[in-house]
Motif scaffolding. Structure first.
Motif, PDB file in Angstrom:
ATOM      1  N   UNK A   1      16.053  -0.981  -6.735  1.00 55.99           N
ATOM      2  CA  UNK A   1      15.065  -0.310  -7.584  1.00 55.99           C
ATOM      3  C   UNK A   1      14.536  -1.313  -8.604  1.00 55.99           C
ATOM      4  N   UNK A   2      13.214  -1.407  -8.732  1.00 58.03           N
ATOM      5  CA  UNK A   2      12.602  -2.407  -9.607  1.00 58.03           C
ATOM      6  C   UNK A   2      12.869  -2.106 -11.072  1.00 58.03           C
ATOM      7  N   UNK A  65       4.195   7.647   0.975  1.00 56.30           N
ATOM      8  CA  UNK A  65       5.197   7.178   1.937  1.00 56.30           C
ATOM      9  C   UNK A  65       4.891   7.684   3.346  1.00 56.30           C
ATOM     10  N   UNK A  66       4.297   8.875   3.435  1.00 64.10           N
ATOM     11  CA  UNK A  66       4.018   9.447   4.753  1.00 64.10           C
ATOM     12  C   UNK A  66       2.687   8.973   5.333  1.00 64.10           C
ATOM     13  N   UNK A 109      15.227   9.541  -7.016  1.00 63.26           N
ATOM     14  CA  UNK A 109      16.414   8.689  -6.820  1.00 63.26           C
ATOM     15  C   UNK A 109      16.864   8.715  -5.359  1.00 63.26           C
ATOM     16  N   UNK A 110      16.790   9.893  -4.754  1.00 63.45           N
ATOM     17  CA  UNK A 110      17.262  10.039  -3.368  1.00 63.45           C
ATOM     18  C   UNK A 110      16.430   9.203  -2.398  1.00 63.45           C
ATOM     19  N   UNK A 111      15.197   8.883  -2.776  1.00 63.00           N
ATOM     20  CA  UNK A 111      14.336   8.082  -1.894  1.00 63.00           C
ATOM     21  C   UNK A 111      14.804   6.629  -1.821  1.00 63.00           C
ATOM     22  N   UNK A 112      15.599   6.190  -2.804  1.00 66.43           N
ATOM     23  CA  UNK A 112      16.086   4.798  -2.867  1.00 66.43           C
ATOM     24  C   UNK A 112      14.984   3.803  -2.553  1.00 66.43           C
ATOM     25  N   UNK A 113      13.929   3.882  -3.354  1.00 66.83           N
ATOM     26  CA  UNK A 113      12.745   3.058  -3.107  1.00 66.83           C
ATOM     27  C   UNK A 113      13.057   1.570  -3.232  1.00 66.83           C
ATOM     28  N   UNK A 118       7.454   0.191  -3.244  1.00 68.50           N
ATOM     29  CA  UNK A 118       6.654   0.311  -4.470  1.00 68.50           C
ATOM     30  C   UNK A 118       5.274  -0.308  -4.308  1.00 68.50           C
ATOM     31  N   UNK A 119       5.154  -1.249  -3.392  1.00 74.63           N
ATOM     32  CA  UNK A 119       3.859  -1.886  -3.134  1.00 74.63           C
ATOM     33  C   UNK A 119       2.998  -1.108  -2.140  1.00 74.63           C
ATOM     34  N   UNK A 120       3.533  -0.029  -1.585  1.00 76.70           N
ATOM     35  CA  UNK A 120       2.759   0.730  -0.586  1.00 76.70           C
ATOM     36  C   UNK A 120       1.528   1.369  -1.213  1.00 76.70           C
ATOM     37  N   UNK A 121       0.476   1.431  -0.450  1.00 73.75           N
ATOM     38  CA  UNK A 121      -0.803   1.913  -0.966  1.00 73.75           C
ATOM     39  C   UNK A 121      -1.108   3.337  -0.548  1.00 73.75           C
ATOM     40  N   UNK A 122      -1.803   4.027  -1.455  1.00 73.26           N
ATOM     41  CA  UNK A 122      -2.312   5.350  -1.152  1.00 73.26           C
ATOM     42  C   UNK A 122      -3.771   5.399  -1.562  1.00 73.26           C
ATOM     43  N   UNK A 123      -4.399   6.541  -1.319  1.00 73.23           N
ATOM     44  CA  UNK A 123      -5.821   6.652  -1.664  1.00 73.23           C
ATOM     45  C   UNK A 123      -6.027   7.850  -2.592  1.00 73.23           C
TER      46      UNK A 123
END
Lengths: 181, 181
Positions: A1-2, A65-66, A109-113, A118-123
């Motif tokens: 986690x960052x 994420x999806x 927290x459960x996602x354990x990113x 964290x760098x993933x992109x969305x719109x």
């Protein structure tokens, strides 16, 4: 986690208790009043925070994420707080906000990113490309913008009572700056 | 005790616990940073609140009751927080603020102010004639102006991290408005 995510989470964890300590039991002259026509009371702000927990922050995190950038987020309904507020009094709203926030953080927290996540992109439907990191920093900054608003709404109620001191109180000169949510 | 005074006291009682819930244990990236040269950190704001408890609100209340307009208040030293901050960490400052505020409110209650007392006049060195009622409303509004400032200082630390969302966050556009204390 960052590191930045940990800093955001430290703030996100504290906001419900801070609002509770500030607002629970306060006379309604502070919490059920507003800054004029079409502006929000402190209670309405808390309902808006509940709305965000249910329909903005974690739903958009899962959306990124999806779907990545393939599908834009559902636009956030600026009036959606009405469905969460209804005829509830502030103590109930504070309870619901604390509960929703605790659940959201548990899910986060459960996602354990990872740093890569964290760098993933969305719109965003209005802002275009955003990253998951942007979204999670905004979740915390959004608490701050509403704490800023709450202090301003409350100060508005005593703008006459302070007499000549209004000139020295910065919050009395803050006209609000939000464009949208 | 007047209605307005009760409302002010309800807020004044809550501010230390609210700041404690928001700030204690937060990473220093939120609390020991500022908005640029010659601006205050969150810790400095708390030291300034302690300074006000010791040298502004109750001392000026007693000054009005003793001297009326015959003698102006001692000007408040805008840099006086330095004497209260020194090398203390935020948890200690939060403790000292809570203690000083509780004591100030106890002293205020002990005065058993009447409506007539609240109308008594004093002389501010810059603002001229003020009433005790103005002063006590300003004590509460001053908490709000610094809560407003704290949320702004903290938001400043993530102005880049939120990416394009900065445009939607009112607190990011608040330039600060204080003239003096």
């Amino acid at each position: 986690m960052g590191y930045e995510l940990e800093n955001s989470m430290a703030l996100l964890e504290r906001t419900p208790a801070a609002l509770d300590a500030l607002l629970r039991g306060l006379p309604e002259v502070w919490t059920e009043t507003h800054e004029g026509a079409d502006t929000w009371s402190v209670s309405t702000v808390v309902a808006h925070l509940i709305h965000g927990e249910h329909e903005d922050w974690m739903p958009r995190t899962r959306h990124i994420l999806e779907w990545g950038e393939a599908q834009p987020f559902t636009p956030f309904d600026r009036e959606g707080h009405v469905r969460y507020k209804r005829d509830k009094r502030l103590p109930q709203l504070l309870d619901e906000f604390a509960q929703a926030r605790a659940q959201g953080l548990e899910e986060l927290r459960a996602l354990q990113l990872t740093t890569q996540d964290l760098g993933r992109r969305g719109r965003h439907p209005a802002l275009g490309t955003v990253t998951l990191s942007d979204l999670l920093a905004t979740w915390a900054a959004h608490d701050l913008t509403h704490l800023h608003q709450i202090s301003r709404i409350m100060a508005h109620q005593v703008r006459e009572a302070v007499g000549p001191w209004a000139r020295f109180l910065g919050v009395m000169k803050c006209g609000g700056h939000s464009e949208a949510a």
